[in-house]
Structure formats: structure tokens, C-alpha cells
Design a protein around this motif. Sequence first.
Motif, short mmCIF file in Angstrom:
data_model
loop_
_atom_site.label_atom_id
_atom_site.label_comp_id
_atom_site.label_asym_id
_atom_site.label_seq_id
_atom_site.Cartn_x
_atom_site.Cartn_y
_atom_site.Cartn_z
N THR A 189 0.85 -1.26 0.10
CA THR A 189 0.04 0.08 -0.12
C THR A 189 0.72 1.33 -0.03
O THR A 189 1.56 1.50 1.12
CB THR A 189 -0.91 0.04 1.19
OG1 THR A 189 -1.60 -1.09 1.39
CG2 THR A 189 -1.63 1.20 1.15
N HIS A 200 0.87 5.26 0.29
CA HIS A 200 0.10 6.18 0.98
C HIS A 200 1.01 7.27 1.66
O HIS A 200 2.08 7.06 2.05
CB HIS A 200 -0.78 5.59 2.08
CG HIS A 200 0.12 4.63 3.06
ND1 HIS A 200 0.91 3.80 2.91
CD2 HIS A 200 0.64 5.35 4.37
CE1 HIS A 200 1.50 3.38 4.16
NE2 HIS A 200 1.21 4.37 4.90
N VAL A 212 -1.65 9.30 6.67
CA VAL A 212 -2.38 8.20 7.22
C VAL A 212 -2.09 7.97 8.58
O VAL A 212 -2.72 7.71 9.41
CB VAL A 212 -2.47 7.05 6.21
CG1 VAL A 212 -3.25 5.73 6.69
CG2 VAL A 212 -2.99 7.52 4.96
N ASP A 267 -11.06 4.87 3.86
CA ASP A 267 -11.23 5.97 2.68
C ASP A 267 -12.81 5.94 2.58
O ASP A 267 -13.15 5.05 1.80
CB ASP A 267 -10.43 5.41 1.57
CG ASP A 267 -10.44 6.52 0.28
OD1 ASP A 267 -11.47 7.29 0.33
OD2 ASP A 267 -9.64 6.57 -0.57
N ILE A 301 -7.91 0.73 3.86
CA ILE A 301 -6.92 0.85 2.83
C ILE A 301 -5.62 -0.04 3.21
O ILE A 301 -4.84 0.04 2.74
CB ILE A 301 -6.53 2.24 2.76
CG1 ILE A 301 -5.58 2.91 3.99
CG2 ILE A 301 -7.62 3.22 2.56
CD1 ILE A 301 -4.96 3.84 3.68
N ASP A 303 -4.21 10.49 -2.05
CA ASP A 303 -3.72 9.86 -3.00
C ASP A 303 -2.81 8.59 -2.46
O ASP A 303 -1.99 8.77 -1.81
CB ASP A 303 -2.65 10.46 -4.05
CG ASP A 303 -3.39 11.44 -4.95
OD1 ASP A 303 -4.67 11.26 -5.36
OD2 ASP A 303 -2.61 12.46 -5.19
N TRP A 304 -3.68 7.18 -2.69
CA TRP A 304 -2.83 6.18 -2.17
C TRP A 304 -3.37 4.84 -3.08
O TRP A 304 -4.31 4.93 -4.04
CB TRP A 304 -3.69 5.78 -0.84
CG TRP A 304 -5.13 5.25 -0.74
CD1 TRP A 304 -6.01 6.20 -0.67
CD2 TRP A 304 -5.45 4.00 -0.96
NE1 TRP A 304 -7.19 5.58 -0.71
CE2 TRP A 304 -6.83 4.25 -0.81
CE3 TRP A 304 -4.84 2.77 -1.00
CZ2 TRP A 304 -7.51 3.01 -0.84
CZ3 TRP A 304 -5.55 1.55 -0.95
CH2 TRP A 304 -7.21 1.84 -0.92
N GLU A 335 -3.30 0.44 -3.61
CA GLU A 335 -2.76 -0.99 -3.19
C GLU A 335 -2.32 -1.69 -4.37
O GLU A 335 -3.11 -1.72 -5.50
CB GLU A 335 -4.05 -1.68 -2.46
CG GLU A 335 -3.75 -3.13 -2.32
CD GLU A 335 -4.71 -4.01 -1.88
OE1 GLU A 335 -4.60 -5.18 -1.70
OE2 GLU A 335 -6.05 -3.28 -1.87
#
Length: 245
Positions: free
Chosen positions: A111, A113, A117, A136, A173, A225-226, A228
Motif C-alpha cells: 500500500t 500512502h 495516514v 477511505d 486501505i 492519493d494512495w 494498493e
Amino acid sequence: MIGLVLAAGAGRRLRPYTDTLPKALVPIDAKTSVLDLTLANFASVGLTDVAIVVGYAAEAIEDRRKELESRYGVTLELVYNDKALEWNNAYSLWCARDLFGQGMLLANGDTVHPVSVEHTLLEARGDGRRIILALDAEKPLADEEMKVIWSAEKGVERITKLMEPADATGEYIGLTLVEPAAAEDLADALRTTWERDPNLYYEDGYQELANRGRRIDVAPIGRVDWVEIDNHDDLARAREIVCPS
């Protein structure tokens, strides 16, 4: 509190990179992998004791251990998953059960991120919260996402991919804050989960906890903005996030 990274998976959809590397070390740019980004985030919020659950291609992480410790100012402990190629990540997280009592900020090894976070999860501590999921609540959802139903009265009621997107509060997330008080319950729920079916996810362990009446909370991460990274399209998106043109 420690940082914990799940990095035992093979990531077959990211071949040829993962012919020799675990997914967490797939390069995003010439010097950066997801593991690099996660360790940098942990160090930025003061989590300098970090455990990494390794399995597939563990030697690639072993080879980088001293360099990663020096680069990010962290101390790394490797936890070995002997079933990484056979079983899913409920077992992988359970392998680190002896560390749960320290409290942990858990991050999936795939992930990408921002450090916001981690800040959001740490700021959500208190008021008896024992497990807090990064959520999210902004992103449009589809079938593949790990979806969550949460209410103020009960906390997390459902967490699964097998849910109508319209029913969900948002998407988990892949980052969780676990307080020491939740260690025993979480370890037992994970054991029940992988013993029932070794192909289950650790999120199914969270569902087991919810089914037992244990409260799980969420912390909305806002509009960030992230991604997986499961496949090459996701990797391209990660590169856009990390190295914007």
C-alpha cells in the motif's frame, strides 16, 4: 508501539519483478519500494522499532536489512511465515502475535500512502479505542475493494470484499492501529480464522472480532492519493503518486 509490515506475499500478478522479489520490494522508482516508503512514514511519526513479516523471497529483505536500518533510522526485526506460499495473510499476521502486546501500527506491504495516514491513526487514539482502521470514505467503490460497514453505535459491523459497494461506509486501505489491550483478542480471532480456512484474510479475523462483540473503530483519512499495488496498472498508478510529472 511498533510498526509492523506484512511483506510475505509472492505478488504473482507483478511478474517479472516478483520472480525474485517480494511484492514489498517491487521498485516504484530507482531507489524506492513500498517498503522504503512505509519505513520512512513510520520513522517520520516516531515508530523506529519495526517488525516485518517475511516469507516469499525473504532473502531479498534480509539482504537490504542493514541498509534500510541505516537509511531510515529504524531497527528491524524479521518474523518468518513458513506458510507464505500456501496460506493467506490471516496466518501471516498471526505469525507476529508475540509482538501485539507492544501495540502496533500495521501496514500492508503493498500500500502506497502518504504519512498523513499514520498521523490520522495516531491522532484517533484514546477514548477506549482498541483497534482503529484507516478508512477511505471518499473513493468510489467497486467489487475488489475491502469494504467496511461502520456505525457510531457498534463500530465496524462488516468488513469484506463480498459486499455491495453501495452498502459500504468506505474502503479499508490496509493500515490499522492496534492498542496493547487488543493483543490477546486479536491473536485468538486470527487463530480461529486461519484454522477455519487458511485461505482467509486477516480482515476476516477483524470480522471474527466484530462477531464476538469486540468493537473496532475507523479513522477516515480524507481525500488523499494512495493505491494498493496488486498488478502492473496499480504499479503505474503508484509511480504517478510517488513521482508526479
